[in-house]
Scaffold this motif. Structure first.
Motif, PDB file in Angstrom:
ATOM      1  N   MET A   1       0.871  -1.243  -0.174  1.00  0.00           N
ATOM      2  CA  MET A   1      -0.096  -0.040   0.056  1.00  0.00           C
ATOM      3  C   MET A   1       0.753   1.259   0.121  1.00  0.00           C
ATOM      4  N   PHE A   2       1.335   1.411   1.157  1.00  0.00           N
ATOM      5  CA  PHE A   2       2.251   2.972   1.300  1.00  0.00           C
ATOM      6  C   PHE A   2       3.788   2.532   1.578  1.00  0.00           C
ATOM      7  N   ALA A  27       1.736  -1.072   5.346  1.00  0.00           N
ATOM      8  CA  ALA A  27       2.791  -0.352   4.745  1.00  0.00           C
ATOM      9  C   ALA A  27       4.159  -1.270   4.726  1.00  0.00           C
ATOM     10  N   TYR A  91      -3.207  11.307  -1.165  1.00  0.00           N
ATOM     11  CA  TYR A  91      -2.246   9.913  -0.930  1.00  0.00           C
ATOM     12  C   TYR A  91      -2.789   8.948  -1.665  1.00  0.00           C
ATOM     13  N   ARG A  92      -1.839   8.173  -2.675  1.00  0.00           N
ATOM     14  CA  ARG A  92      -2.276   7.107  -3.497  1.00  0.00           C
ATOM     15  C   ARG A  92      -1.459   6.053  -3.136  1.00  0.00           C
ATOM     16  N   PRO A  93      -1.884   4.798  -3.006  1.00  0.00           N
ATOM     17  CA  PRO A  93      -1.111   3.625  -3.085  1.00  0.00           C
ATOM     18  C   PRO A  93       0.219   3.670  -3.884  1.00  0.00           C
ATOM     19  N   GLY A  94       1.291   3.096  -3.096  1.00  0.00           N
ATOM     20  CA  GLY A  94       2.628   3.068  -3.721  1.00  0.00           C
ATOM     21  C   GLY A  94       3.416   4.489  -3.514  1.00  0.00           C
ATOM     22  N   TRP A 145      -4.001   6.062   4.879  1.00  0.00           N
ATOM     23  CA  TRP A 145      -4.534   4.800   4.822  1.00  0.00           C
ATOM     24  C   TRP A 145      -6.091   5.404   5.014  1.00  0.00           C
ATOM     25  N   GLN A 148      -7.873   6.065   1.844  1.00  0.00           N
ATOM     26  CA  GLN A 148      -8.235   4.754   1.233  1.00  0.00           C
ATOM     27  C   GLN A 148      -9.154   3.988   1.755  1.00  0.00           C
ATOM     28  N   GLU A 151      -8.306   0.540   3.524  1.00  0.00           N
ATOM     29  CA  GLU A 151      -8.563  -0.622   2.867  1.00  0.00           C
ATOM     30  C   GLU A 151      -7.860  -1.820   3.457  1.00  0.00           C
TER      31      GLU A 151
END
Length: 164
Positions: A1-2, A27, A91-94, A145, A148, A151
């Motif tokens: 995820m992060f 993460a 924020y975006r995953p990655g 998170w 998101q 998730e």
């Protein structure tokens, strides 16, 4: 995820807490050497409790090697001199979340690295130098998170029996 990236962390307890943070949020934790402690340090183990096997932890010999491995689309550098507030980022995953060593924070060459998307700050009262490294990472990871929808998390509170 992060992906959390600690640049030359110095205090084993902070990294141990970050290991636990990574384990409970999904993460990844990446560390850039030199580390101010040995990975077998008792304080690191104690702070990480029994979560070491549940966390994704990678140690990189230097920042360039870490960035080559992570290949971040977005890299946010957290610093007291940041130009963006952490809660203003979508924020975006990655995303890679970069934090500096406890005693001095990120050096200028790291904050100004070509891969850095933005320098980011966590608000504090005036005349305060810094927030604890593990706490800073926790604040940011949980905000990312939350955005998101947490998730993969178990949401809701467990049922609590009332005592008569």
């Amino acid at each position: 995820m992060f992906r959390i990236l600690f640049f030359t962390p110095e205090i084993p307890g902070n990294t141990g807490n970050a290991i636990r943070l990574a384990a409970v949020t999904g993460a990844e934790l990446h560390l850039v050497e030199p580390l101010g402690f040995d990975l077998d340090d008792a304080k690191l183990r104690r702070a990480g409790l029994d979560y070491h096997d549940l966390a994704v932890l990678t140690v990189h010999p230097d920042l360039e090697t870490a960035l080559d491995a992570l290949r971040p689309e977005r890299l946010f550098a957290y610093t007291a001199e940041g130009t963006t507030t952490y809660s203003d980022i979508r924020y975006r995953p990655g995303d890679v979340l970069l934090f500096g060593p406890e005693s001095v924070g990120l050096p200028a060459d790291v904050k100004n690295h070509a891969a850095v998307t933005s320098t980011v700050r966590l608000p504090m009262l005036p005349s305060r130098r810094s927030l604890n490294l593990a706490n800073s990472a926790s604040i940011v990871v949980y905000e990312a998170w939350r955005q998101q929808g947490f998730e993969g998390a178990r949401l809701g509170l467990p049922t609590v029996k009332e005592h008569s």
